[in-house]
Design a protein around this motif. Structure first.
Motif, PDB file in Angstrom:
ATOM      1  N   GLY A   1       0.783  -1.228   0.000  1.00 38.69           N
ATOM      2  CA  GLY A   1       0.000   0.000   0.000  1.00 38.69           C
ATOM      3  C   GLY A   1       0.813   1.275   0.000  1.00 38.69           C
ATOM      4  O   GLY A   1       0.244   2.362   0.020  1.00 38.69           O
ATOM      5  N   GLN A   2       2.144   1.142  -0.083  1.00 40.49           N
ATOM      6  CA  GLN A   2       2.996   2.328  -0.056  1.00 40.49           C
ATOM      7  C   GLN A   2       3.609   2.621  -1.416  1.00 40.49           C
ATOM      8  O   GLN A   2       3.776   1.732  -2.258  1.00 40.49           O
ATOM      9  N   VAL A   3       3.963   3.889  -1.584  1.00 46.15           N
ATOM     10  CA  VAL A   3       4.657   4.356  -2.779  1.00 46.15           C
ATOM     11  C   VAL A   3       5.962   5.007  -2.323  1.00 46.15           C
ATOM     12  O   VAL A   3       5.978   5.737  -1.336  1.00 46.15           O
ATOM     13  N   ARG A   4       7.045   4.708  -3.016  1.00 46.89           N
ATOM     14  CA  ARG A   4       8.277   5.470  -2.755  1.00 46.89           C
ATOM     15  C   ARG A   4       8.347   6.612  -3.759  1.00 46.89           C
ATOM     16  O   ARG A   4       8.172   6.396  -4.965  1.00 46.89           O
ATOM     17  N   VAL A   5       8.583   7.808  -3.245  1.00 46.36           N
ATOM     18  CA  VAL A   5       8.597   9.005  -4.076  1.00 46.36           C
ATOM     19  C   VAL A   5       9.984   9.636  -4.034  1.00 46.36           C
ATOM     20  O   VAL A   5      10.567   9.816  -2.952  1.00 46.36           O
ATOM     21  N   ARG A   6      10.511   9.929  -5.206  1.00 48.47           N
ATOM     22  CA  ARG A   6      11.732  10.732  -5.300  1.00 48.47           C
ATOM     23  C   ARG A   6      11.321  12.181  -5.058  1.00 48.47           C
ATOM     24  O   ARG A   6      10.505  12.730  -5.809  1.00 48.47           O
ATOM     25  N   VAL A   7      11.849  12.777  -4.029  1.00 44.79           N
ATOM     26  CA  VAL A   7      11.375  14.086  -3.574  1.00 44.79           C
ATOM     27  C   VAL A   7      11.907  15.204  -4.473  1.00 44.79           C
ATOM     28  O   VAL A   7      13.121  15.326  -4.688  1.00 44.79           O
ATOM     29  N   ALA A   8      10.990  16.010  -5.004  1.00 39.48           N
ATOM     30  CA  ALA A   8      11.374  17.245  -5.691  1.00 39.48           C
ATOM     31  C   ALA A   8      11.494  18.376  -4.691  1.00 39.48           C
ATOM     32  O   ALA A   8      12.354  19.252  -4.830  1.00 39.48           O
ATOM     33  N   ALA A   9      10.619  18.361  -3.681  1.00 43.48           N
ATOM     34  CA  ALA A   9      10.685  19.379  -2.625  1.00 43.48           C
ATOM     35  C   ALA A   9       9.721  19.018  -1.514  1.00 43.48           C
ATOM     36  O   ALA A   9       8.746  18.277  -1.702  1.00 43.48           O
ATOM     37  N   THR A  10      10.018  19.529  -0.344  1.00 44.39           N
ATOM     38  CA  THR A  10       9.054  19.626   0.736  1.00 44.39           C
ATOM     39  C   THR A  10       8.912  21.115   1.020  1.00 44.39           C
ATOM     40  O   THR A  10       9.391  21.942   0.242  1.00 44.39           O
ATOM     41  N   SER A  11       8.238  21.497   2.100  1.00 41.55           N
ATOM     42  CA  SER A  11       8.182  22.914   2.443  1.00 41.55           C
ATOM     43  C   SER A  11       8.210  23.064   3.946  1.00 41.55           C
ATOM     44  O   SER A  11       8.012  22.098   4.694  1.00 41.55           O
ATOM     45  N   PHE A  12       8.477  24.277   4.401  1.00 41.84           N
ATOM     46  CA  PHE A  12       8.465  24.545   5.839  1.00 41.84           C
ATOM     47  C   PHE A  12       7.086  25.044   6.241  1.00 41.84           C
ATOM     48  O   PHE A  12       6.536  25.950   5.611  1.00 41.84           O
ATOM     49  N   ASN A  13       6.540  24.453   7.302  1.00 43.42           N
ATOM     50  CA  ASN A  13       5.309  24.921   7.934  1.00 43.42           C
ATOM     51  C   ASN A  13       5.600  25.189   9.406  1.00 43.42           C
ATOM     52  O   ASN A  13       6.470  24.543  10.005  1.00 43.42           O
ATOM     53  N   SER A  14       4.876  26.108   9.993  1.00 42.86           N
ATOM     54  CA  SER A  14       5.149  26.466  11.385  1.00 42.86           C
ATOM     55  C   SER A  14       5.045  25.257  12.310  1.00 42.86           C
ATOM     56  O   SER A  14       5.776  25.159  13.303  1.00 42.86           O
ATOM     57  N   VAL A  15       4.158  24.309  11.984  1.00 44.09           N
ATOM     58  CA  VAL A  15       4.023  23.124  12.828  1.00 44.09           C
ATOM     59  C   VAL A  15       5.311  22.305  12.838  1.00 44.09           C
ATOM     60  O   VAL A  15       5.595  21.589  13.809  1.00 44.09           O
ATOM     61  N   ASP A  16       6.131  22.407  11.783  1.00 42.75           N
ATOM     62  CA  ASP A  16       7.387  21.664  11.754  1.00 42.75           C
ATOM     63  C   ASP A  16       8.295  22.081  12.907  1.00 42.75           C
ATOM     64  O   ASP A  16       8.952  21.240  13.517  1.00 42.75           O
ATOM     65  N   GLY A  17       8.336  23.386  13.187  1.00 46.45           N
ATOM     66  CA  GLY A  17       9.145  23.860  14.299  1.00 46.45           C
ATOM     67  C   GLY A  17       8.619  23.374  15.632  1.00 46.45           C
ATOM     68  O   GLY A  17       9.398  23.013  16.532  1.00 46.45           O
ATOM     69  N   ASN A  18       7.296  23.340  15.775  1.00 47.72           N
ATOM     70  CA  ASN A  18       6.701  22.858  17.031  1.00 47.72           C
ATOM     71  C   ASN A  18       6.955  21.366  17.237  1.00 47.72           C
ATOM     72  O   ASN A  18       7.199  20.911  18.360  1.00 47.72           O
ATOM     73  N   ILE A  19       6.897  20.597  16.150  1.00 47.02           N
ATOM     74  CA  ILE A  19       7.166  19.163  16.244  1.00 47.02           C
ATOM     75  C   ILE A  19       8.623  18.930  16.637  1.00 47.02           C
ATOM     76  O   ILE A  19       8.934  18.145  17.540  1.00 47.02           O
ATOM     77  N   ARG A  20       9.537  19.619  15.956  1.00 43.70           N
ATOM     78  CA  ARG A  20      10.978  19.464  16.246  1.00 43.70           C
ATOM     79  C   ARG A  20      11.316  19.827  17.690  1.00 43.70           C
ATOM     80  O   ARG A  20      12.131  19.182  18.357  1.00 43.70           O
ATOM     81  N   ALA A  21      10.649  20.871  18.204  1.00 40.25           N
ATOM     82  CA  ALA A  21      10.927  21.341  19.560  1.00 40.25           C
ATOM     83  C   ALA A  21      10.335  20.430  20.629  1.00 40.25           C
ATOM     84  O   ALA A  21      10.671  20.563  21.816  1.00 40.25           O
ATOM     85  N   GLY A  22       9.441  19.516  20.238  1.00 38.29           N
ATOM     86  CA  GLY A  22       8.841  18.598  21.191  1.00 38.29           C
ATOM     87  C   GLY A  22       7.519  19.060  21.750  1.00 38.29           C
ATOM     88  O   GLY A  22       6.945  18.406  22.626  1.00 38.29           O
ATOM     89  N   PHE A  23       6.991  20.182  21.229  1.00 40.93           N
ATOM     90  CA  PHE A  23       5.739  20.719  21.756  1.00 40.93           C
ATOM     91  C   PHE A  23       4.534  19.862  21.372  1.00 40.93           C
ATOM     92  O   PHE A  23       3.474  19.986  21.993  1.00 40.93           O
ATOM     93  N   MET A  24       4.686  19.001  20.345  1.00 39.86           N
ATOM     94  CA  MET A  24       3.562  18.223  19.829  1.00 39.86           C
ATOM     95  C   MET A  24       3.702  16.744  20.147  1.00 39.86           C
ATOM     96  O   MET A  24       2.989  15.924  19.583  1.00 39.86           O
ATOM     97  N   ARG A  25       4.612  16.382  21.064  1.00 39.07           N
ATOM     98  CA  ARG A  25       4.880  14.955  21.262  1.00 39.07           C
ATOM     99  C   ARG A  25       3.694  14.215  21.869  1.00 39.07           C
ATOM    100  O   ARG A  25       3.590  12.996  21.715  1.00 39.07           O
ATOM    101  N   GLY A  26       2.781  14.941  22.546  1.00 38.15           N
ATOM    102  CA  GLY A  26       1.589  14.288  23.080  1.00 38.15           C
ATOM    103  C   GLY A  26       0.664  13.797  21.985  1.00 38.15           C
ATOM    104  O   GLY A  26       0.427  12.585  21.842  1.00 38.15           O
TER     105      GLY A  26
END
Length: 314
Positions: free
Chosen positions: A28-53
């Motif tokens: 059920g999975q696809v492997r994708v060669r990444v052309a790009a991702t993007s930055f979203n503010s939630v990415d910083g919150n996840i990295r900082a551990g604020f969303m670990r719950g």
């Protein structure tokens, strides 16, 4: 392959550019060669551990919720995609993300990428585009002629929300800063209020049917704006740390948006991009190796706007 990972929660310095194994797609999975991702503010919150719950991760973790790329390999049972097809997607929060050269994605979360913009730029669409779509059409239900106040229209979500609301026939009052005023006006706002110099609640002359708040305003400001909503209207908020205020006595309901991946809705957004009814704004392309710098600038409030993050070319 190269990827960005963090092995512990913390400031942007925990992000490491390193070699990791090429992932192998399962059923059920696809492997994708990444052309790009993007930055979203939630990415910083996840990295900082604020969303670990609500978002428990297995560390080390590759960030990057937005995906634009090309199908590279198919797992067992995947019939809806073929190798070489261009796709976009909003990846599951707790899975490894697209800040890498390759990523695994559930086949059902993907949509065909827009055909009339660069594939890398399409990474600016999924998370923020779906947030705008769901805020408006799942919750606000805009109708032709309604008055909609969009607080924070100069941001990435706001740009899509403004365009979608105008396409639905609404009269849109938008707040923005001097830096974003020209773009907000160009995207079709009927009124633009500079929130840096003006009391927004005092500047709105007539009641509105919908308030969509996308900005980090204070609870008092949020309450004042909610007071502009006419009886029976709706307040929609995306600042999940601050619940949207309702007024039961006046029949004003409140909705807090928690964006979810939805391939059907994403395909509708893509269709509008291909019809040139929806403009995808990209303010900067950053190399994958410099993702930590993007996180640092975001924390300092100095990002120019929407940033897509691109793996190094072969």
């Amino acid at each position: 392959m190269k990827a960005i990972r963090f092995h512990e929660y913390g400031d942007p310095g925990v992000l490491r550019y390193e070699d990791v194994d090429l992932p192998v797609p399962g059923p059920g999975q696809v492997r994708v060669r990444v052309a790009a991702t993007s930055f979203n503010s939630v990415d910083g919150n996840i990295r900082a551990g604020f969303m670990r719950g609500p978002m428990p991760l297995t560390l080390p973790h590759i960030p990057g919720l937005d995906l634009a790329g090309t199908v590279d390999a198919l797992g067992e049972g995947v019939a809806e995609w073929a190798v070489g097809e261009r796709v976009v997607g909003f990846l599951p929060f707790t899975d490894d993300g697209a800040a890498a050269e390759y990523v695994l994605a559930p086949a059902e979360i993907l949509a065909a990428a827009p055909a009339n913009i660069p594939l890398a730029d399409a990474a600016a669409l999924p998370v923020v585009g779906l947030t705008a779509w769901q805020a408006l059409f799942d919750h606000a239900g805009p109708k032709p002629g309604q008055r909609i106040l969009i607080s924070g229209a100069g941001g990435a979500v706001g740009g899509y929300a403004l365009q979608l609301a105008k396409a639905a026939g609404a009269y849109v009052i938008a707040t923005g800063s001097p830096r974003s005023r020209e773009r907000v006006a160009a995207r079709g706002a009927d009124e633009v209020i500079d929130h840096t110099t003006t009391d927004v609640a005092a500047a709105v002359a007539e009641p509105v049917d919908v308030l969509l708040n996308l900005a980090p305003i204070s609870p008092a400001e949020f309450a004042a704006l909610a007071g502009l909503v006419r009886d029976g209207g709706v307040v929609v908020g995306t600042t999940v740390w601050m619940p949207a205020p309702a007024d039961e006595a006046r029949g004003v309901r409140a909705v807090d948006v928690y964006v979810r991946s939805d391939a059907r809705q994403l395909a509708e957004l893509v269709a509008r991009v291909d019809l040139r009814e929806l403009i995808v704004d990209v303010d900067e392309r950053a190399p994958l190796a410099e993702l930590a710098s993007v996180h640092t600038r975001a924390a300092a409030g100095t990002l120019p706007g929407k940033v897509v993050v691109v793996p190094a070319a072969d």
